[in-house]
Structures are given as C-alpha cells and as structure tokens.
Design a protein around this motif. Structure first.
Motif, PDB file in Angstrom:
ATOM      1  N   GLY A  31       0.069   1.839   4.695  1.00  0.00           N
ATOM      2  CA  GLY A  31       0.405   0.431   4.871  1.00  0.00           C
ATOM      3  C   GLY A  31       0.148  -0.337   3.600  1.00  0.00           C
ATOM      4  O   GLY A  31      -0.511   0.144   2.683  1.00  0.00           O
ATOM      5  N   ASP A  32       0.683  -1.550   3.581  1.00  0.00           N
ATOM      6  CA  ASP A  32       0.497  -2.403   2.404  1.00  0.00           C
ATOM      7  C   ASP A  32      -0.870  -3.060   2.451  1.00  0.00           C
ATOM      8  O   ASP A  32      -1.318  -3.503   3.495  1.00  0.00           O
ATOM      9  CB  ASP A  32       1.570  -3.496   2.381  1.00  0.00           C
ATOM     10  N   THR A  33      -1.492  -3.116   1.307  1.00  0.00           N
ATOM     11  CA  THR A  33      -2.745  -3.856   1.203  1.00  0.00           C
ATOM     12  C   THR A  33      -2.946  -4.238  -0.259  1.00  0.00           C
ATOM     13  O   THR A  33      -2.146  -3.880  -1.127  1.00  0.00           O
ATOM     14  CB  THR A  33      -3.934  -3.034   1.765  1.00  0.00           C
ATOM     15  N   THR A  34      -4.002  -4.975  -0.507  1.00  0.00           N
ATOM     16  CA  THR A  34      -4.315  -5.362  -1.874  1.00  0.00           C
ATOM     17  C   THR A  34      -5.523  -4.566  -2.331  1.00  0.00           C
ATOM     18  O   THR A  34      -6.552  -4.541  -1.662  1.00  0.00           O
ATOM     19  CB  THR A  34      -4.625  -6.876  -1.943  1.00  0.00           C
ATOM     20  N   CYS A  35      -5.403  -3.915  -3.480  1.00  0.00           N
ATOM     21  CA  CYS A  35      -6.517  -3.144  -4.015  1.00  0.00           C
ATOM     22  C   CYS A  35      -7.634  -4.091  -4.459  1.00  0.00           C
ATOM     23  O   CYS A  35      -7.393  -4.998  -5.259  1.00  0.00           O
ATOM     24  CB  CYS A  35      -6.035  -2.310  -5.198  1.00  0.00           C
ATOM     25  N   PRO A  36      -8.848  -3.892  -3.933  1.00  0.00           N
ATOM     26  CA  PRO A  36      -9.952  -4.776  -4.335  1.00  0.00           C
ATOM     27  C   PRO A  36     -10.461  -4.494  -5.747  1.00  0.00           C
ATOM     28  O   PRO A  36     -11.220  -5.281  -6.303  1.00  0.00           O
ATOM     29  CB  PRO A  36     -11.037  -4.471  -3.281  1.00  0.00           C
ATOM     30  N   ARG A  37     -10.035  -3.400  -6.337  1.00  0.00           N
ATOM     31  CA  ARG A  37     -10.491  -3.047  -7.692  1.00  0.00           C
ATOM     32  C   ARG A  37      -9.606  -3.678  -8.765  1.00  0.00           C
ATOM     33  O   ARG A  37     -10.108  -4.213  -9.745  1.00  0.00           O
ATOM     34  CB  ARG A  37     -10.472  -1.528  -7.867  1.00  0.00           C
ATOM     35  N   CYS A  38      -8.273  -3.564  -8.588  1.00  0.00           N
ATOM     36  CA  CYS A  38      -7.375  -4.064  -9.634  1.00  0.00           C
ATOM     37  C   CYS A  38      -6.528  -5.252  -9.170  1.00  0.00           C
ATOM     38  O   CYS A  38      -5.824  -5.859  -9.973  1.00  0.00           O
ATOM     39  CB  CYS A  38      -6.467  -2.946 -10.150  1.00  0.00           C
ATOM     40  N   GLY A  39      -6.603  -5.588  -7.877  1.00  0.00           N
ATOM     41  CA  GLY A  39      -5.903  -6.766  -7.379  1.00  0.00           C
ATOM     42  C   GLY A  39      -4.416  -6.590  -7.152  1.00  0.00           C
ATOM     43  O   GLY A  39      -3.722  -7.539  -6.796  1.00  0.00           O
ATOM     44  N   GLN A  40      -3.909  -5.378  -7.338  1.00  0.00           N
ATOM     45  CA  GLN A  40      -2.479  -5.157  -7.155  1.00  0.00           C
ATOM     46  C   GLN A  40      -2.131  -4.946  -5.685  1.00  0.00           C
ATOM     47  O   GLN A  40      -2.921  -4.399  -4.910  1.00  0.00           O
ATOM     48  CB  GLN A  40      -2.044  -3.916  -7.946  1.00  0.00           C
ATOM     49  N   GLN A  41      -0.920  -5.364  -5.339  1.00  0.00           N
ATOM     50  CA  GLN A  41      -0.377  -5.078  -4.023  1.00  0.00           C
ATOM     51  C   GLN A  41       0.059  -3.610  -4.033  1.00  0.00           C
ATOM     52  O   GLN A  41       0.852  -3.202  -4.874  1.00  0.00           O
ATOM     53  CB  GLN A  41       0.826  -6.002  -3.777  1.00  0.00           C
ATOM     54  N   ILE A  42      -0.473  -2.829  -3.115  1.00  0.00           N
ATOM     55  CA  ILE A  42      -0.196  -1.390  -3.140  1.00  0.00           C
ATOM     56  C   ILE A  42       0.216  -0.899  -1.766  1.00  0.00           C
ATOM     57  O   ILE A  42      -0.045  -1.531  -0.753  1.00  0.00           O
ATOM     58  CB  ILE A  42      -1.436  -0.589  -3.602  1.00  0.00           C
ATOM     59  N   GLU A  43       0.868   0.246  -1.768  1.00  0.00           N
ATOM     60  CA  GLU A  43       1.099   1.001  -0.540  1.00  0.00           C
ATOM     61  C   GLU A  43      -0.071   1.969  -0.436  1.00  0.00           C
ATOM     62  O   GLU A  43      -0.141   2.949  -1.175  1.00  0.00           O
ATOM     63  CB  GLU A  43       2.437   1.734  -0.624  1.00  0.00           C
ATOM     64  N   ALA A  44      -1.002   1.668   0.450  1.00  0.00           N
ATOM     65  CA  ALA A  44      -2.216   2.470   0.563  1.00  0.00           C
ATOM     66  C   ALA A  44      -1.992   3.649   1.487  1.00  0.00           C
ATOM     67  O   ALA A  44      -1.189   3.600   2.416  1.00  0.00           O
ATOM     68  CB  ALA A  44      -3.349   1.607   1.086  1.00  0.00           C
ATOM     69  N   GLU A  45      -2.710   4.717   1.209  1.00  0.00           N
ATOM     70  CA  GLU A  45      -2.717   5.890   2.069  1.00  0.00           C
ATOM     71  C   GLU A  45      -4.189   6.125   2.427  1.00  0.00           C
ATOM     72  O   GLU A  45      -4.964   6.605   1.608  1.00  0.00           O
ATOM     73  CB  GLU A  45      -2.132   7.080   1.309  1.00  0.00           C
ATOM     74  N   VAL A  46      -4.546   5.746   3.637  1.00  0.00           N
ATOM     75  CA  VAL A  46      -5.946   5.671   4.039  1.00  0.00           C
ATOM     76  C   VAL A  46      -6.299   6.858   4.928  1.00  0.00           C
ATOM     77  O   VAL A  46      -5.580   7.165   5.873  1.00  0.00           O
ATOM     78  CB  VAL A  46      -6.202   4.347   4.796  1.00  0.00           C
ATOM     79  N   GLU A  47      -7.407   7.514   4.614  1.00  0.00           N
ATOM     80  CA  GLU A  47      -7.932   8.573   5.477  1.00  0.00           C
ATOM     81  C   GLU A  47      -8.935   7.962   6.430  1.00  0.00           C
ATOM     82  O   GLU A  47      -9.865   7.287   6.001  1.00  0.00           O
ATOM     83  CB  GLU A  47      -8.644   9.641   4.631  1.00  0.00           C
ATOM     84  N   THR A  48      -8.763   8.223   7.720  1.00  0.00           N
ATOM     85  CA  THR A  48      -9.722   7.696   8.692  1.00  0.00           C
ATOM     86  C   THR A  48     -10.011   8.728   9.771  1.00  0.00           C
ATOM     87  O   THR A  48      -9.149   9.536  10.109  1.00  0.00           O
ATOM     88  CB  THR A  48      -9.221   6.381   9.328  1.00  0.00           C
ATOM     89  N   ARG A  49     -11.217   8.698  10.290  1.00  0.00           N
ATOM     90  CA  ARG A  49     -11.623   9.612  11.361  1.00  0.00           C
ATOM     91  C   ARG A  49     -11.555   8.948  12.726  1.00  0.00           C
ATOM     92  O   ARG A  49     -12.031   9.504  13.714  1.00  0.00           O
ATOM     93  CB  ARG A  49     -13.048  10.119  11.107  1.00  0.00           C
ATOM     94  N   LEU A  50     -10.954   7.784  12.765  1.00  0.00           N
ATOM     95  CA  LEU A  50     -10.832   7.061  14.032  1.00  0.00           C
ATOM     96  C   LEU A  50      -9.945   7.844  14.999  1.00  0.00           C
ATOM     97  O   LEU A  50      -8.903   8.374  14.614  1.00  0.00           O
ATOM     98  CB  LEU A  50     -10.209   5.690  13.742  1.00  0.00           C
ATOM     99  N   GLY A  51     -10.368   7.891  16.289  1.00  0.00           N
ATOM    100  CA  GLY A  51      -9.520   8.462  17.339  1.00  0.00           C
ATOM    101  C   GLY A  51      -9.359   9.965  17.229  1.00  0.00           C
ATOM    102  O   GLY A  51     -10.282  10.683  16.850  1.00  0.00           O
ATOM    103  N   TRP A  52      -8.176  10.430  17.563  1.00  0.00           N
ATOM    104  CA  TRP A  52      -7.895  11.862  17.645  1.00  0.00           C
ATOM    105  C   TRP A  52      -7.331  12.330  16.309  1.00  0.00           C
ATOM    106  O   TRP A  52      -6.237  11.943  15.903  1.00  0.00           O
ATOM    107  CB  TRP A  52      -6.882  12.108  18.768  1.00  0.00           C
ATOM    108  N   THR A  53      -8.068  13.186  15.630  1.00  0.00           N
ATOM    109  CA  THR A  53      -7.696  13.544  14.259  1.00  0.00           C
ATOM    110  C   THR A  53      -7.276  15.000  14.128  1.00  0.00           C
ATOM    111  O   THR A  53      -6.979  15.450  13.020  1.00  0.00           O
ATOM    112  CB  THR A  53      -8.890  13.306  13.310  1.00  0.00           C
ATOM    113  N   HIS A  54      -7.233  15.737  15.248  1.00  0.00           N
ATOM    114  CA  HIS A  54      -7.078  17.187  15.140  1.00  0.00           C
ATOM    115  C   HIS A  54      -5.705  17.649  14.685  1.00  0.00           C
ATOM    116  O   HIS A  54      -5.521  18.813  14.374  1.00  0.00           O
ATOM    117  CB  HIS A  54      -7.466  17.867  16.453  1.00  0.00           C
ATOM    118  N   GLU A  55      -4.737  16.767  14.696  1.00  0.00           N
ATOM    119  CA  GLU A  55      -3.419  17.186  14.207  1.00  0.00           C
ATOM    120  C   GLU A  55      -3.062  16.532  12.887  1.00  0.00           C
ATOM    121  O   GLU A  55      -1.918  16.595  12.450  1.00  0.00           O
ATOM    122  CB  GLU A  55      -2.340  16.904  15.259  1.00  0.00           C
TER     123      GLU A  55
END
Ligand SMILES: [Zn+2]
Length: 94
Positions: free
Chosen positions: A9-33
């Motif tokens: 999803g789109d977000t703003t990088c807190p390090r460089c301030g650029q608008q980026i398409e982020a690819e976030v790894e999360t362990r929320l919910g069902w992660t087995h697939e």
C-alpha cells in the motif's frame, strides 16, 4: 516461525519523507500461506476450516516491518484492519 503476510500500500517513508509503495511484512492473523494483500483487501484471520480467530468487530492493528524502496532504510508500520478490511498503513516514527 518466520511466517508472515505481505501487505502492499501507499504510505510515506518516515526516514526520507517520500511517498512510496510499501511492502510490509506482518504476523497479524493467518500467515501460513504467506499471503500478499493490498490496502483495501479483506484480511484473513484464520484458515477457513479452523476456529475463527476474528477479533471483535473485525478490528485489529498489527505490527509490520518495511524497507523503503527509495532510501533502503527500514521502519516499522502499523497495519490497521477495520471491519475485516485493511484500511491503512501507519508508519511508526522513532
Ligand atoms: Zn525512505
């Protein structure tokens, strides 16, 4: 161990301030697939044949980890799910 989903999803990088398409790894919910989801998608709480682990109202916020494609620095992100749908990515500053 080592299982996570990817939320894009789109977000703003807190390090460089650029608008980026982020690819976030999360362990929320069902992660087995190792699902790849986007902001706006329904979130999967558990395997369909297993007991539901749906939180109250389908609301949850999970910690995520992301590397900025622009500056290559990493940061943590809150993955916000409301009524079973991924609503937004909130970078955690600091
Ligand atoms: Zn950046």
């Amino acid at each position: 161990m080592g299982l996570f989903n990817i939320v894009r999803g789109d977000t703003t990088c807190p390090r460089c301030g650029q608008q980026i398409e982020a690819e976030v790894e999360t362990r929320l919910g069902w992660t087995h697939e190792l699902l790849t989801l986007r902001v706006g998608d329904r979130y999967t709480w558990n395997h369909p044949e297993m007991p539901s682990l749906r939180p109250d109202g389908g609301n949850a916020a999970g910690d995520g980890y992301c590397e900025c494609p622009a500056c290559r620095r990493d940061f943590f992100v809150r993955v916000v799910v409301e009524a079973d749908v991924i609503r937004r990515l909130e970078p955690i500053v600091g």
